[in-house]
Design an enzyme around this catalytic site. Structure first.
Site, PDB file in Angstrom:
ATOM      1  N   ALA A 318      -5.978 -18.988  -6.957  1.00 46.06           N
ATOM      2  CA  ALA A 318      -5.575 -17.582  -7.024  1.00 46.06           C
ATOM      3  C   ALA A 318      -6.503 -16.806  -7.962  1.00 46.06           C
ATOM      4  O   ALA A 318      -7.708 -17.062  -7.999  1.00 46.06           O
ATOM      5  CB  ALA A 318      -4.111 -17.474  -7.430  1.00 46.06           C
ATOM      6  N   SER A 319      -5.959 -15.897  -8.745  1.00 48.95           N
ATOM      7  CA  SER A 319      -6.788 -14.966  -9.525  1.00 48.95           C
ATOM      8  C   SER A 319      -7.577 -15.628 -10.645  1.00 48.95           C
ATOM      9  O   SER A 319      -8.449 -14.992 -11.241  1.00 48.95           O
ATOM     10  CB  SER A 319      -5.922 -13.851 -10.099  1.00 48.95           C
ATOM     11  N   ILE A 320      -7.282 -16.878 -10.972  1.00 48.23           N
ATOM     12  CA  ILE A 320      -8.110 -17.572 -11.959  1.00 48.23           C
ATOM     13  C   ILE A 320      -9.547 -17.672 -11.453  1.00 48.23           C
ATOM     14  O   ILE A 320     -10.499 -17.667 -12.245  1.00 48.23           O
ATOM     15  CB  ILE A 320      -7.521 -18.971 -12.246  1.00 48.23           C
TER      16      ILE A 320
END
Length: 602
Positions: A318-320
């Site tokens: 995801a946004s990591i």
């Protein structure tokens, strides 16, 4: 009157009788000598052995298994005395009757007892262990009926004991009696307790030690009379790990009731300080008497408690992954800190519409703000500027899509889609929609929590990729060193110092006033990144359909800890995973403050 001599025929008859008697006596004497020679010379050894078996019992003395300690000298696992029920086949004259009585007494299946006995010769004098961990009540019942149970004995053996039933289960692993399949390796004897997973398996050669034994004289009823000879066992070696027990316990408390994983490592050397996977399996049950039905239930449990999610669970980052996109764009020059995008909550590419996690969008944002607020719209466009090939290249440079090299078995690789090797295998063309999805860590991209921890450590330390280390050294019982390991750098990510500084500054803003605000700890500056990974198309985070991520390090100016939290189907990363990380940081830094205060006061 004169006596006449005996007739010649009578004298001959007596002579023949005497001769016959002498011959018979001679033959009997020779036969007796032959029998004595046979018994003394030819059969003497065997008969003496049988005689010894009738009065001598050989009892193995199990070696205490080595202790695993944390980095501060606290025991992660220990030993305690436990009672074991054993059978001596040679002393069981009526095996079926003894087995039947024992089955009724201890409520053990007859088949289980007979199966254990069938694995050894009927005249074996070595104890066959059939049940470990007897209760005091069980021991009392067996001892009270000892005359009715010839060949049944109770031994005292060291048994593993843990702080809690599931403490560091996947990291430590469990110990269990050697299986028939493992016996074929020729390295073990029946009844040996060996490590079956985790560090117990990895270090079994050092931990197991060498068993001793006793030759005990017993009376006709099998009761010990005296110990004739004793060979002391050699205890297993002591293992000093890199784990910090207090951090491990804090991580497990914070994850109680949730499925997922926590990884805490030292970015300065790659030392693993804590590694959890939940739900975990009960160590004491796997070590003890686990029947087949219970094992099948454990294996088929839909929550997969046997899987080590830290290195076997594969999830979209995801946004990591936006950290990778920003690093690649800044280093390659396709992005600059001054780039601005107006985020209205939607982004259209051809016939597809991609939405931001925040309805209505974030308005005008630059790269720094896009990281802090996790703006999807900014990174959709940034991903197209950077390109799929370059994102894949930097993802691999940060260790994604490859094993970390940790010394625990079963590590999964993850997946970097459409990297050169992957593209060659799938023969699938790269589409713009794939690039957009990948730019926010979705699509086919898969990582493990341990890979993310290693990646964050590289961001914290300026690009050094460490091999995760679990064991510092192994010391024998006499204090000599059996094994030691040092930190090992495997790769280095080459980014400009300006890029590293920008990334750390932006990640600090995530916690200070961005999506990771719930991870804040007063007095400690933390840098991190939240992530909410969709598990199904159009998933609803509020209904627990998304995986919650939070990857972080602290303190920002002098990183000493990397904390990565993954909660399966937990919801939003900032709302679920970040508070768990906060609890762990509080345990770490409040403990340090307490230690310093105590040191000053004393």
């Amino acid at each position: 009157m004169a006596v006449s001599p005996a007739p010649p025929n009578r004298r001959d008859a007596w002579g023949r009788r005497v001769l016959a008697l002498a011959v018979v006596s001679s033959i009997g004497f020779v036969a007796l000598l032959g029998q004595l020679w046979y018994l003394q010379v030819l059969e003497g050894g065997r008969l003496q052995e049988l005689s010894e078996k009738n009065r001598i019992r050989i009892r193995p003395v199990a070696a205490p298994r080595g202790i695993l300690f944390d980095r501060n000298g606290l025991a992660l696992v220990d030993n305690r005395p436990a009672f074991t029920l054993s059978l001596i086949p040679r002393e069981m004259e009526d095996r079926n009757q003894v087995v039947a009585r024992l089955s009724v007494l201890l409520k053990m299946p007859v088949g289980e007892l007979l199966e254990a006995l069938e694995k050894v010769p009927a005249d074996s004098i070595r104890p066959v262990r059939v049940r470990r961990g007897l209760s005091l009540e069980d021991v009392t019942m067996v001892e009270e009926r000892k005359l009715e149970l010839p060949g049944v004995i109770v031994e005292v053996e060291p048994q593993r004991t843990y702080p809690t039933s599931t403490f560091a289960a996947h990291l430590l692993g469990y110990v269990r009696e050697v299986s028939d399949e493992q016996m074929k390796q020729g390295r073990y004897r029946r009844g040996d307790m060996i490590g079956q997973s985790g560090l117990e398996r990895l270090l079994d050669e050092y931990l197991r030690g060498r068993d001793g034994g006793e030759r005990i004289e017993v009376d006709a009823l099998g009761r010990p009379v005296q110990v004739m000879r004793r060979e002391e066992p050699d205890p297993g070696a002591q293992v000093i790990t890199t784990v910090d027990r207090r951090i491990q316990e804090a991580a497990e408390r914070a994850m109680a009731g949730k499925a997922g994983s926590v990884v805490v490592i030292d970015p300065r050397n790659g030392d693993v300080l804590a590694l959890t996977s939940s739900p975990a399996f009960p160590l004491d049950r796997l070590t003890g008497n686990l029947d087949r039905d219970e094992w099948v239930r454990l294996v088929r449990d839909p929550m997969s408690p046997l899987m080590n999610r830290a290195l076997q669970g594969q999830y979209p980052p995801a946004s990591i992954f936006k950290i990778i996109v920003a690093a690649a764009g800044l280093q390659e020059g396709s992005l600059t800190p001054m780039d601005h995008v107006f985020c209205n909550g939607e982004f259209t590419l051809r016939n597809w519409t991609f939405r931001d996690w925040k309805p209505g969008g974030h308005g005008h944002v630059d790269l720094h703000q896009a990281i802090a607020q996790s703006c999807d719209i900014f990174f959709y466009q940034a991903g197209l500027k950077v390109g799929g090939d370059v994102m894949a290249k930097y993802a691999q440079a940060f260790g994604l899509g490859a094993p970390t090299g940790i010394d625990l078995g079963g590590e999964r690789f993850g997946l970097v889609p459409f990297s050169p090797a992957q593209r060659q295998r799938t023969k699938r063309s790269w589409l713009p929609g794939d690039t957009v999805n990948m730019s926010i860590g979705q699509g086919q991209l898969l990582v493990t929590p341990l890979q993310i921890a290693r990646m964050m450590a590289a961001v914290a330390n300026g690009g050094v990729m460490w091999k995760p280390r679990l064991v510092q050294r192994v010391e024998r019982a006499d204090g000599t060193l059996a094994y030691s390991s040092s930190s090992q750098m495997t790769e280095r990510v080459d980014l400009s110092p300006v890029v590293w500084a920008f990334l750390r500054h932006s990640l600090a803003a995530v916690v200070k006033d961005g999506t990771g605000a719930l991870a804040r700890v007063p007095g400690v500056e933390i840098a991190g990144k939240t992530g909410t990974a969709q598990t199904v198309s159009k998933s609803d985070s509020s209904r627990g359909q998304d995986h919650a991520w939070f990857a972080s390090f602290a303190p920002v100016d002098d990183p000493q800890y990397v904390v990565v939290v993954l909660v399966e189907r937990g919801g939003k990363g900032g709302q679920v995973a970040a508070p768990i990380a906060r609890q762990i940081y509080e345990a770490i830094f409040l403990q340090k403050v307490a230690q310093v205060t105590f040191g000053e006061s004393s």
